[in-house]
Write a protein that holds these residues in place. Structure first.
Motif, PDB file in Angstrom:
ATOM      1  N   VAL A 237       0.834  -1.191   0.000  1.00 49.30           N
ATOM      2  CA  VAL A 237       0.000   0.000   0.000  1.00 49.30           C
ATOM      3  C   VAL A 237       0.876   1.251   0.000  1.00 49.30           C
ATOM      4  N   GLY A 238       0.416   2.292  -0.686  1.00 48.89           N
ATOM      5  CA  GLY A 238       1.133   3.566  -0.689  1.00 48.89           C
ATOM      6  C   GLY A 238       2.505   3.446  -1.342  1.00 48.89           C
ATOM      7  N   ASP A 239       3.538   3.933  -0.670  1.00 47.75           N
ATOM      8  CA  ASP A 239       4.899   3.890  -1.218  1.00 47.75           C
ATOM      9  C   ASP A 239       5.327   2.457  -1.527  1.00 47.75           C
ATOM     10  N   ASP A 240       4.854   1.514  -0.714  1.00 51.06           N
ATOM     11  CA  ASP A 240       5.212   0.112  -0.951  1.00 51.06           C
ATOM     12  C   ASP A 240       4.618  -0.399  -2.266  1.00 51.06           C
ATOM     13  N   ALA A 241       3.450   0.129  -2.639  1.00 52.41           N
ATOM     14  CA  ALA A 241       2.819  -0.280  -3.898  1.00 52.41           C
ATOM     15  C   ALA A 241       3.634   0.214  -5.099  1.00 52.41           C
ATOM     16  N   TRP A 242       4.025   1.495  -5.055  1.00 51.86           N
ATOM     17  CA  TRP A 242       4.872   2.030  -6.123  1.00 51.86           C
ATOM     18  C   TRP A 242       6.186   1.249  -6.186  1.00 51.86           C
ATOM     19  N   GLY A 243       6.736   0.934  -5.009  1.00 52.00           N
ATOM     20  CA  GLY A 243       7.987   0.185  -4.948  1.00 52.00           C
ATOM     21  C   GLY A 243       7.847  -1.218  -5.500  1.00 52.00           C
ATOM     22  N   TYR A 244       6.680  -1.834  -5.269  1.00 53.88           N
ATOM     23  CA  TYR A 244       6.454  -3.188  -5.787  1.00 53.88           C
ATOM     24  C   TYR A 244       6.460  -3.178  -7.319  1.00 53.88           C
ATOM     25  N   VAL A 245       5.803  -2.201  -7.905  1.00 57.11           N
ATOM     26  CA  VAL A 245       5.788  -2.104  -9.369  1.00 57.11           C
ATOM     27  C   VAL A 245       7.202  -1.902  -9.893  1.00 57.11           C
ATOM     28  N   LEU A 246       7.955  -1.000  -9.278  1.00 59.16           N
ATOM     29  CA  LEU A 246       9.325  -0.743  -9.709  1.00 59.16           C
ATOM     30  C   LEU A 246      10.193  -1.990  -9.580  1.00 59.16           C
ATOM     31  N   ALA A 247      10.080  -2.667  -8.442  1.00 66.98           N
ATOM     32  CA  ALA A 247      10.926  -3.840  -8.195  1.00 66.98           C
ATOM     33  C   ALA A 247      10.608  -4.993  -9.136  1.00 66.98           C
TER      34      ALA A 247
ATOM     35  N   THR B  58       9.032  -4.657 -12.266  1.00 66.02           N
ATOM     36  CA  THR B  58       8.955  -4.313 -13.683  1.00 66.02           C
ATOM     37  C   THR B  58      10.159  -3.500 -14.159  1.00 66.02           C
ATOM     38  N   ASP B  59      10.963  -2.978 -13.229  1.00 66.42           N
ATOM     39  CA  ASP B  59      12.068  -2.062 -13.546  1.00 66.42           C
ATOM     40  C   ASP B  59      11.565  -0.767 -14.163  1.00 66.42           C
ATOM     41  N   ILE B  60      10.305  -0.427 -13.911  1.00 70.11           N
ATOM     42  CA  ILE B  60       9.707   0.801 -14.436  1.00 70.11           C
ATOM     43  C   ILE B  60       9.250   1.663 -13.270  1.00 70.11           C
ATOM     44  N   ASP B  61       9.684   2.916 -13.250  1.00 70.42           N
ATOM     45  CA  ASP B  61       9.293   3.843 -12.189  1.00 70.42           C
ATOM     46  C   ASP B  61       8.007   4.544 -12.619  1.00 70.42           C
ATOM     47  N   LEU B  62       6.890   3.870 -12.385  1.00 71.67           N
ATOM     48  CA  LEU B  62       5.594   4.391 -12.826  1.00 71.67           C
ATOM     49  C   LEU B  62       5.289   5.745 -12.200  1.00 71.67           C
ATOM     50  N   LYS B  63       5.584   5.889 -10.921  1.00 70.79           N
ATOM     51  CA  LYS B  63       5.275   7.153 -10.248  1.00 70.79           C
ATOM     52  C   LYS B  63       6.053   8.309 -10.868  1.00 70.79           C
ATOM     53  N   ALA B  64       7.310   8.102 -11.199  1.00 71.34           N
ATOM     54  CA  ALA B  64       8.119   9.160 -11.813  1.00 71.34           C
ATOM     55  C   ALA B  64       7.543   9.563 -13.168  1.00 71.34           C
ATOM     56  N   ILE B  65       7.086   8.585 -13.935  1.00 69.74           N
ATOM     57  CA  ILE B  65       6.482   8.878 -15.245  1.00 69.74           C
ATOM     58  C   ILE B  65       5.237   9.733 -15.065  1.00 69.74           C
ATOM     59  N   LEU B  66       4.392   9.370 -14.106  1.00 68.76           N
ATOM     60  CA  LEU B  66       3.156  10.118 -13.877  1.00 68.76           C
ATOM     61  C   LEU B  66       3.443  11.514 -13.342  1.00 68.76           C
ATOM     62  N   ILE B  67       4.465  11.642 -12.502  1.00 73.35           N
ATOM     63  CA  ILE B  67       4.854  12.964 -11.995  1.00 73.35           C
ATOM     64  C   ILE B  67       5.292  13.861 -13.159  1.00 73.35           C
ATOM     65  N   ASN B  68       6.042  13.314 -14.102  1.00 72.04           N
ATOM     66  CA  ASN B  68       6.485  14.096 -15.263  1.00 72.04           C
ATOM     67  C   ASN B  68       5.302  14.553 -16.109  1.00 72.04           C
ATOM     68  N   ILE B  69       4.350  13.654 -16.339  1.00 76.33           N
ATOM     69  CA  ILE B  69       3.178  13.999 -17.144  1.00 76.33           C
ATOM     70  C   ILE B  69       2.368  15.085 -16.444  1.00 76.33           C
ATOM     71  N   ALA B  70       2.179  14.940 -15.123  1.00 76.13           N
ATOM     72  CA  ALA B  70       1.424  15.934 -14.362  1.00 76.13           C
ATOM     73  C   ALA B  70       2.105  17.299 -14.409  1.00 76.13           C
ATOM     74  N   ALA B  71       3.437  17.316 -14.291  1.00 77.92           N
ATOM     75  CA  ALA B  71       4.178  18.583 -14.326  1.00 77.92           C
ATOM     76  C   ALA B  71       4.059  19.250 -15.683  1.00 77.92           C
ATOM     77  N   GLU B  72       4.121  18.466 -16.748  1.00 76.27           N
ATOM     78  CA  GLU B  72       3.972  19.031 -18.095  1.00 76.27           C
ATOM     79  C   GLU B  72       2.579  19.602 -18.304  1.00 76.27           C
ATOM     80  N   ASN B  73       1.555  18.919 -17.799  1.00 75.43           N
ATOM     81  CA  ASN B  73       0.189  19.426 -17.918  1.00 75.43           C
ATOM     82  C   ASN B  73       0.031  20.736 -17.157  1.00 75.43           C
ATOM     83  N   THR B  74       0.635  20.809 -15.951  1.00 72.46           N
ATOM     84  CA  THR B  74       0.557  22.022 -15.149  1.00 72.46           C
ATOM     85  C   THR B  74       1.255  23.183 -15.860  1.00 72.46           C
ATOM     86  N   LYS B  75       2.396  22.904 -16.450  1.00 70.15           N
ATOM     87  CA  LYS B  75       3.148  23.940 -17.157  1.00 70.15           C
ATOM     88  C   LYS B  75       2.363  24.463 -18.353  1.00 70.15           C
ATOM     89  N   ARG B  76       1.689  23.565 -19.076  1.00 71.70           N
ATOM     90  CA  ARG B  76       0.898  23.990 -20.237  1.00 71.70           C
ATOM     91  C   ARG B  76      -0.256  24.882 -19.801  1.00 71.70           C
TER      92      ARG B  76
END
Length: 210
Positions: free
Chosen positions: A177-187, A189-207
């Motif tokens: 749950v929470g941070d552990d859930a993001w960590g489980y996906v990363l561990a 899949t080797d994909i940092d899903l949260k980082a990808i979503l943070i980047n998309i959110a930041a780009e939307n905010t900037k636009r």
């Protein structure tokens, strides 16, 4: 196409669909019967405020639905990227009569992963239903794993989620749950899903700012 590109396309699709549903509902609401505003007025709510509340209540329902669907599907994309044979899977209900079968969001080997963006239910029956589901999954030789990215805020909902976590651990399953859930996906899949979503959110905010 990279996994980040796939998630960006997915997010754009969901955002477009969400906006269309919201706009269509607002248009429908222009013709709604507003006689119930009398009770709003009795409670000290103006017609203008009542109208805004109704609009945002409808917007909120759509937002929660699409937010959950987006995050759950994005997580599934990550598992499929790392494990091409990952799939949705159904097992018969060997414990009770209803439902006839249970869905596994993502089956990777013998790991039966339940992906939840957030579960804020306060229905006590939810615990019983979840117990039956994970027992049935376990009886089919799979390890039930719950991955929930956001915890609810209300005490009753939190207690139910704590009870569900206990159920998973009690049958030899896992719960993240929470941070552990993001960590489980990363561990896994080797994909940092949260980082990808943070980047998309930041780009939307900037636009929006520009």
């Amino acid at each position: 196409m990279t996994i980040e590109d796939k998630i960006r396309d997915l997010a754009a699709t969901y955002a477009e669909q969400l906006r269309a549903r919201m706009d269509a509902r607002i248009e429908e609401m222009r013709e709604d019967d507003k006689s119930h505003y009398l009770i709003y007025q009795v409670l000290g709510i103006t017609d203008e405020e009542g109208g805004l509340i109704d609009i945002y209540q409808n917007k909120g329902r759509f937002l929660y639905k699409y937010a959950g669907a987006l995050l759950e599907e994005a997580a599934l994309l990550c598992f499929k990227e790392k494990h091409p044979n990952a799939m949705r899977y159904y097992v018969p209900n060997t414990i009770g009569q209803r439902p006839r079968q249970f869905e596994i969001d993502c089956l990777v080997g013998d790991s039966a992963i339940e992906i939840k963006w957030r579960d804020a239910t306060t229905d006590g029956d939810h615990i019983t239903k979840e117990h039956i589901r994970i027992r049935a999954i376990r009886e089919h030789g799979f390890t039930p794993i719950r991955v929930m990215f956001y915890y609810p805020n209300r005490d009753q909902a939190i207690r139910i989620q704590d009870a569900i976590k206990t159920l998973y651990l009690g049958v030899g399953g896992q719960c993240y749950v929470g941070d552990d859930a993001w960590g489980y996906v990363l561990a896994n899949t080797d994909i940092d899903l949260k980082a990808i979503l943070i980047n998309i959110a930041a780009e939307n905010t900037k636009r929006r700012i520009l």
